[in-house]
Scaffold this motif. Structure first.
Motif, PDB file in Angstrom:
ATOM      1  N   GLU A 150       0.835  -1.215   0.000  1.00  7.21           N
ATOM      2  CA  GLU A 150       0.000   0.000   0.000  1.00  7.21           C
ATOM      3  C   GLU A 150       0.866   1.261   0.000  1.00  7.21           C
ATOM      4  OE1 GLU A 150      -3.612  -2.268   2.322  1.00  7.21           O
ATOM      5  OE2 GLU A 150      -2.075  -1.199   3.449  1.00  7.21           O
TER       6      GLU A 150
ATOM      7  N   ASP B 162       3.503   0.841  -3.442  1.00  4.78           N
ATOM      8  CA  ASP B 162       2.889   0.583  -4.755  1.00  4.78           C
ATOM      9  C   ASP B 162       1.398   0.890  -4.658  1.00  4.78           C
ATOM     10  OD1 ASP B 162       2.978  -0.258  -7.457  1.00  4.78           O
ATOM     11  OD2 ASP B 162       2.285  -2.266  -6.923  1.00  4.78           O
ATOM     12  N   GLY B 163       1.121   2.078  -4.087  1.00  4.65           N
ATOM     13  CA  GLY B 163      -0.253   2.459  -3.777  1.00  4.65           C
ATOM     14  C   GLY B 163      -1.189   2.315  -4.969  1.00  4.65           C
ATOM     15  N   ASP B 164      -0.749   2.758  -6.144  1.00  4.29           N
ATOM     16  CA  ASP B 164      -1.636   2.689  -7.310  1.00  4.29           C
ATOM     17  C   ASP B 164      -1.568   1.307  -7.981  1.00  4.29           C
ATOM     18  OD1 ASP B 164       0.851   2.697  -8.460  1.00  4.29           O
ATOM     19  OD2 ASP B 164       0.593   4.536  -9.619  1.00  4.29           O
ATOM     20  N   GLY B 165      -0.709   0.434  -7.469  1.00  7.46           N
ATOM     21  CA  GLY B 165      -0.660  -0.947  -7.972  1.00  7.46           C
ATOM     22  C   GLY B 165       0.012  -1.099  -9.332  1.00  7.46           C
ATOM     23  N   ARG B 166       0.739  -0.070  -9.752  1.00  7.02           N
ATOM     24  CA  ARG B 166       1.377  -0.133 -11.079  1.00  7.02           C
ATOM     25  C   ARG B 166       2.312  -1.342 -11.188  1.00  7.02           C
ATOM     26  NH1 ARG B 166       4.821   4.584 -13.728  1.00  7.02           N
ATOM     27  NH2 ARG B 166       4.743   5.524 -11.667  1.00  7.02           N
TER      28      ARG B 166
ATOM     29  N   GLU C 135      -8.170  -0.657  -7.408  1.00  6.95           N
ATOM     30  CA  GLU C 135      -7.098  -0.262  -6.478  1.00  6.95           C
ATOM     31  C   GLU C 135      -7.448  -0.574  -5.014  1.00  6.95           C
ATOM     32  OE1 GLU C 135      -5.486   3.447  -7.912  1.00  6.95           O
ATOM     33  OE2 GLU C 135      -5.038   3.982  -5.828  1.00  6.95           O
ATOM     34  N   LYS C 136      -8.727  -0.354  -4.697  1.00 10.07           N
ATOM     35  CA  LYS C 136      -9.200  -0.526  -3.317  1.00 10.07           C
ATOM     36  C   LYS C 136      -8.924  -1.939  -2.782  1.00 10.07           C
ATOM     37  CE  LYS C 136     -13.603  -0.099  -0.945  1.00 10.07           C
ATOM     38  NZ  LYS C 136     -14.952  -0.448  -1.284  1.00 10.07           N
TER      39      LYS C 136
ATOM     40  N   HIS D 199      -4.401  -4.842  -2.959  1.00 13.29           N
ATOM     41  CA  HIS D 199      -3.406  -5.374  -2.017  1.00 13.29           C
ATOM     42  C   HIS D 199      -3.971  -6.476  -1.134  1.00 13.29           C
ATOM     43  CE1 HIS D 199      -0.518  -2.388  -3.285  1.00 13.29           C
ATOM     44  NE2 HIS D 199      -1.537  -1.540  -3.330  1.00 13.29           N
TER      45      HIS D 199
ATOM     46  N   ARG E  77       0.314  -4.841 -10.919  1.00 16.25           N
ATOM     47  CA  ARG E  77      -0.426  -5.149 -12.166  1.00 16.25           C
ATOM     48  C   ARG E  77       0.525  -5.535 -13.300  1.00 16.25           C
ATOM     49  NH1 ARG E  77      -5.539  -3.059 -10.861  1.00 16.25           N
ATOM     50  NH2 ARG E  77      -5.319  -1.160  -9.640  1.00 16.25           N
TER      51      ARG E  77
END
Ligand SMILES: Cc1cc2nc3c(=O)[nH]c(=O)nc-3n(C[C@H](O)[C@H](O)[C@H](O)COP(=O)(O)OP(=O)(O)OC[C@H]3O[C@@H](n4cnc5c(N)ncnc54)[C@H](O)[C@@H]3O)c2cc1C
Length: 464
Positions: free
Chosen positions: A403, A406-410, A424-425, A428, A413
């Motif tokens: 979180e 890599d908050g935006d999960g780039r 995004e929610k 993680h 993914r």
């Protein structure tokens, strides 16, 4: 081929470059130089697939660079160095064999054997320079003993300074020799053609220095964000000596920026770990802190789940997205971002309770930058059993690390296709999504909170 009294051998080990290379300079100062690489069965057996593949590509690149000057190229021979090197020296009448010093435990033993064999024939192994900015064993603390802690090492390293790069070699005007006994170069994997070698490394390094975003200026802010891919990727070039750290540090000194200083500090970590291993060669397999040999680990052949857990970790199928992304990046690219290396290592040691050496072996098998000093001591750092290590009780939380970094999960993914469409929610913690984990992606193999407590209990037991 030509055999003259003033031919010297340039024995290449992990310094695949022509620029800033004092050992090559020293060989050419003797007269003609025979560039030699020995395919040593003892080293090849231990080298992982990723490093073997990179080695083959590096051999081709160096051979091409040498031939560009019209010379006969690199002489590659197979066998034990203590047999091969003296044989080639005799063949061309070389009084001296020049190489950069090797500071790893195997390299030191090998070089001693080669020096002895050469000495018996009245020849000499001359070690000039090293793969480090400051050679291991050079710096000591005020009481004259080796450093145990990085920060004072770094201060002394800065005060010591670094030599200027060695003067360039003019390949076309140098006098080159080759051995009659050389063998064909091993074949190169298609995907590595054009990737390995000095020219490519230099081009990538220069391009990174010139980048506006995600280059050296952004390094302090972005180096921990794996999705930004904002680190230098120098590790492979440094591991294989396509670039010498001296050259890199000189370029950085010219930048005079916080980013440049932060990156130079990381290169000091590389020197620090090499220095630690020089003083403690047992650290390749044994904990630097001896009390850690009492730590209970889940033995692969005795604990039912351990072998399956190790496999899930290796395959990137733990159910923890950041861990899985990292392990898949390693397989796909032979490289992993540093922040994620720390997270996956912590997960193996403290969530799965598997001995750090199993993880270190897997990394050495798959990393193109796999290096015994950097790898083993970074693993010991995460395990808490190394010198100046993270305390054992500081346990990375693979969820909050994801979180935070890599908050935006780039990054997730990019490597975990099954999670590409998860919002995004829930990215993680995909098991919390209304539809549960997406098809094909595993549920978490362990519960982090439970295993964290288990790790702390095991740690408390060795402290009693
Ligand atoms: C468990 C684990 C295993 C590792 N194994 C290796 C290994 O086998 N080989 C290897 O070169 N590095 C290893 N590292 C260190 C680090 O992860 C890599 O050097 C870094 O990720 C390489 O990416 P980069 O070149 O973009 O680094 P950058 O952040 O751009 O740093 C520049 C250079 O500084 C040096 N450096 C940076 N971080 C470290 C560090 N923690 N320790 C030592 N040197 C560092 C490297 O030479 C690196 O190329 C390991 C780290 C961990 C946590």
């Amino acid at each position: 081929m030509g055999s003259t009294a003033d031919t010297a051998i340039w024995w290449v080990r992990r310094d695949f470059r022509l620029a800033d290379n004092p050992a090559l300079r020293a060989a050419l100062d003797d007269g003609a130089a025979l560039p030699l690489f020995v395919l040593d069965p003892a080293l090849l057996r231990g080298a992982g697939t990723a490093r073997r593949a990179w080695l083959h590509a590096a051999l081709h690149a160096l051979d091409t660079d040498l031939r560009r000057g019209g010379g006969p190229g690199l002489s590659v021979l197979r066998g034990k160095p203590e047999n091969v090197v003296p044989r080639v020296a005799k063949e061309v009448g070389a009084a001296r064999v020049h190489a950069a010093a090797d500071f790893g435990p195997y390299g030191r033993r090998r070089d001693q054997r080669v020096a002895t064999a050469l000495g018996e024939a009245g020849r000499e192994l001359v070690r000039t320079g090293s793969p480090y900015a400051v050679a291991p064993g050079t710096l000591v603390n005020k009481s004259g003993t080796p450093f145990q802690v990085f920060t004072p090492f770094h201060r002394t390293w800065l005060d010591h300074g670094v030599h200027d790069p060695a003067s360039a070699v003019r390949v076309s005007s140098a006098d080159w020799r080759a051995s009659e006994d050389r063998v064909d170069l091993p074949p190169v994997d298609d995907e590595l053609i054009g990737l390995a070698g000095e020219a490519k490394a230099r081009e990538q390094w220069r391009a990174w220095l010139a980048r506006d975003a995600e280059g050296v200026a952004a390094y302090p802010k972005l180096h921990d964000v794996p999705g930004a891919d904002a680190t230098s990727h120098l590790s492979i070039a440094l591991r294989w000596g396509h670039l010498h750290p001296r050259t890199v540090l000189k370029d950085l000194a010219e930048q005079r920026s916080d980013g440049a200083r932060a990156l130079a500090r990381q290169i000091a970590w590389r020197d620090f770990f090499a220095d630690v291993l020089w003083h403690k060669p047992y650290a390749t397999t044994e904990p630097v802190r001896p009390e850690y040999s009492k730590m209970t680990v889940d033995e692969l052949d005795k604990t039912e789940a351990a072998a399956a857990h190790l496999l899930a970790w290796q395959d990137g199928r733990t159910g923890y997205p950041l861990v899985d992304a990292g392990m898949r990046q390693l397989r796909a690219e032979g490289w992993m971002h540093n922040r994620v290396r720390m997270v996956v290592a912590s997960f193996l040691i403290k969530d799965l309770h598997i001995g750090w050496w199993h993880g270190a072996d897997w990394f050495m098998e798959h990393l193109r930058d796999g290096d015994i000093a950097q790898n083993q001591l970074n693993w010991q750092w995460v395990a808490g059993c190394g010198t100046d290590a993270a305390p054992y009780f500081r346990i990375f939380n693979p969820l909050s690390q994801g979180e935070k970094f890599d908050g935006d999960g780039r990054y997730i993914r990019r490597y975990v296709a099954e999670l590409a469409d998860v919002p995004e929610k829930h990215l993680h913690r995909p098991w919390e999504a209304p539809d549960g984990v997406p098809a094909g992606y595993p549920e978490p193999i362990v519960d982090h909170a439970t295993e964290r407590q288990e790790a702390l209990d095991r740690f408390a037991a060795i402290k009693e």
